[in-house]
Design an enzyme around this catalytic site. Structure first.
Site, PDB file in Angstrom:
ATOM      1  N   HIS A  39      43.723  58.547 127.364  1.00  0.00           N
ATOM      2  CA  HIS A  39      44.283  59.229 126.184  1.00  0.00           C
ATOM      3  C   HIS A  39      45.807  59.073 126.144  1.00  0.00           C
ATOM      4  O   HIS A  39      46.565  60.050 126.117  1.00  0.00           O
ATOM      5  CB  HIS A  39      43.904  60.705 126.179  1.00  0.00           C
ATOM      6  CG  HIS A  39      43.858  61.299 124.800  1.00  0.00           C
ATOM      7  ND1 HIS A  39      42.952  62.253 124.431  1.00  0.00           N
ATOM      8  CD2 HIS A  39      44.612  61.063 123.683  1.00  0.00           C
ATOM      9  CE1 HIS A  39      43.153  62.589 123.161  1.00  0.00           C
ATOM     10  NE2 HIS A  39      44.156  61.880 122.695  1.00  0.00           N
ATOM     11  N   GLU A  74      36.632  64.891 128.033  1.00  0.00           N
ATOM     12  CA  GLU A  74      37.917  64.627 128.688  1.00  0.00           C
ATOM     13  C   GLU A  74      38.339  65.818 129.520  1.00  0.00           C
ATOM     14  O   GLU A  74      38.082  66.966 129.107  1.00  0.00           O
ATOM     15  CB  GLU A  74      38.987  64.303 127.630  1.00  0.00           C
ATOM     16  CG  GLU A  74      38.728  62.996 126.894  1.00  0.00           C
ATOM     17  CD  GLU A  74      39.860  62.623 125.932  1.00  0.00           C
ATOM     18  OE1 GLU A  74      40.899  63.330 125.923  1.00  0.00           O
ATOM     19  OE2 GLU A  74      39.724  61.637 125.203  1.00  0.00           O
TER      20      GLU A  74
END
Length: 531
Positions: A281, A263
């Site tokens: 997220h 990420e």
């Protein structure tokens, strides 16, 4: 001087104000967390650091944090904090595991709906001017089996929501008791059974060596054809490439992912596949959750810096604000007992056993043990504390054990510490009197009653006449005043010990005069932190 806290990520102004209202000096620098060099420059000025996910608390940053006592993470994940490095430096790391439980659980449920009914793809198609009603055939969730991997704070909320949606809920969690499973209304099963029975699988476990890749190609082979996988917990729990292959083969019917192995996720084997829903997220991204965790971390850090209360610490036992007043004197006692053993033991310690007797057995013994270990190695490592001590003791290969037992003496409660080396075994016990001060009540199995002072002398000798006079005369000639004198022996004419509470430090030259007497086996000057 008031504690000083740095907020290096975006926290709400309300949370920042909590620090100020409690008298803590706070610097709100929400963009500083992204500037590693500048953060490292200034971190040495602060007692506390409040962060979200942008700030990376690395070992290098921790080395520069000379004053830092606590790191507070507004959120549950602490992947961005080097926990071992913080523990070695004695820095408490706190998170807020409950502030975003509802929000993350709701996101997982939303993912179940989205994948079951292919909502994102159907929306995109319809808004593009198409009317592909037959293309987006969905599945009902009523009556389906929901497999929850990890039934803690968030997983239990997901389970409750699943039951409310008339799903059958099965759960795999090694820490889930049968009683708790019954209370939640879920069936506790092993992982392989869950994989084989579930129509939907949702993950709610932390990232550990045991959970990394828990859903891989082998696990997917055990699942039902058409199963749908939801991951709103941690990237890397599911091997994305393996899942992508299972989706392409038609074995897995769909997936909903809010977290990814890397990420920010700019690419993934899951991107572009049919009936895969991906979000960036967003699990904790609601106004309520962001506010809740920010307020919670500010309260927790303030309570620790001002009152010593420890809440939701990753690397130290929690001490609530309510129990702190009662526990604090026994924390000091445990530290003193460890400090005594550490100062009188010269050879490497192999084993440590701590016994909690009577009322102490019902206390927060994890905190007491941490304090005892801190005292034990303080003579070797000056800046050790309750956070770093357990780590250091473990690294030294010391075997630690705890015992709890009912009241066995005239004291309502006491703590006994026994250590073993290659050559000997030594024990010391103590309690806290009504004045809140620690007392030694037994050393080497010999009963006594000794007040703890900053400067003390410990002697071992044969039980013969004249020892009190010898010690008194020797210290008197050296100009050392004795404030308190405590004695004990195992039997008449046997082994005897003495603890002298003196007004100042005693030099080795004075101790040498004492040990010139053939009946004196040893004399050692001790120093305790009694504040």
């Amino acid at each position: 001087m008031a504690p000083r806290v740095l907020v290096s990520d975006k926290l709400s102004e309300t949370a920042v104000q909590i620090f100020r209202d409690k008298g803590i000096e706070v610097d709100f620098e929400p963009s500083l967390g992204k500037d590693k060099e500048k953060l490292q420059e200034v971190i040495g000025q602060y007692d506390g650091l409040a962060i979200r996910s942008a700030t990376k608390v690395t070992e290098k940053l921790i080395e520069a944090a000379d004053k830092l006592k606590v790191v507070g993470r507004a959120g549950i994940g602490v992947d961005n904090v080097d926990i071992p490095a913080a523990s070695r430096r004695g820095i408490i790391v706190m998170n807020t595991p409950f502030g975003n439980s509802i929000t993350t659980a709701e996101h997982a449920i939303a993912m179940i709906f989205a994948v079951a009914r292919q909502l994102p793809a159907a929306d995109a198609s319809t808004q593009a001017g198409k009317w592909e009603k037959s293309k987006f055939m969905g599945t009902e969730i009523t009556g389906k089996t929901l497999g929850v991997i990890g039934c803690g704070n968030i997983g239990s909320v997901v389970a409750a929501r699943g039951i409310g949606l008339k799903m059958r809920v099965i759960a795999f969690d090694p820490f889930l008791s049968e009683e708790r499973a019954q209370e939640l209304g879920v069936e506790k099963v092993e992982l392989d059974e869950l994989l084989g029975r579930a129509d939907f699988i949702t993950l709610h476990v932390p990232m550990t060596d045991k959970t990394r890749g828990i859903i891989d190609a082998e696990a997917l082979k055990k699942t039902k054809k058409g199963v749908r996988i939801i991951n709103c917990a941690r990237g890397g729990l599911v091997v994305e490439a393996d899942l992508a292959d299972a989706i392409k083969s038609g074995h897995v019917g769909g997936a909903g992912f809010d977290v990814f192995e890397t990420e920010p996720a700019t690419e993934s084997p899951l991107f572009g596949l049919d009936n895969v829903v991906c979000t960036p997220h967003l699990g904790a991204s609601t106004t309520e959750a962001q506010e809740n965790v920010a307020l919670q971390v500010a309260e927790q850090m303030s309570d620790y810096l001002l009152n010593g209360a420890v809440t939701n610490a990753i690397n130290m036992p929690s001490i609530s604000a309510e129990e702190a007043p009662r526990l604090t004197p026994f924390v000091k006692l445990a530290e003193v007992l460890g400090d005594f053993v550490g100062q009188v033991t010269d050879s490497p310690i192999k084993e440590v056993q701590i016994t909690y007797d009577g009322t102490t057995a019902d206390m927060n013994t994890r905190a007491l043990t941490s304090a005892a270990l801190a005292g034990l190695i303080r003579s070797q490592v000056a800046d050790v504390n309750m956070v770093s001590a357990p780590v250091m003791v473990k690294e030294k290969g010391v075997v630690l054990s705890e015992n709890r037992r009912d009241k066995s003496s005239v004291f309502d409660g006491f703590i006994e510490m026994t250590v073993k080396t290659e050559e000997m075994t030594r024990s010391v016990a103590g309690t806290v009197f009504s004045d809140g001060k620690p007392r030694f009540i037994r050393i080497k199995g010999i009963n006594m009653d000794a007040e703890v002072g900053q400067h003390m002398v410990y002697t071992t000798n044969h039980d013969v006449p004249g020892m009190i006079g010898l010690l008194g005369t020797t210290f008197g000639k050296a100009g050392v005043n004795i404030a308190n004198f405590s004695l004990g022996r195992d039997k008449p004419g046997g082994d005897a010990i003495a603890l002298l509470y003196v007004d100042g430090p005693v030099g080795q030259d004075v101790l040498d005069l004492v040990t010139q007497n053939a009946e004196v086996q040893s004399a050692k000057a001790l120093t305790f932190n009694v504040e």
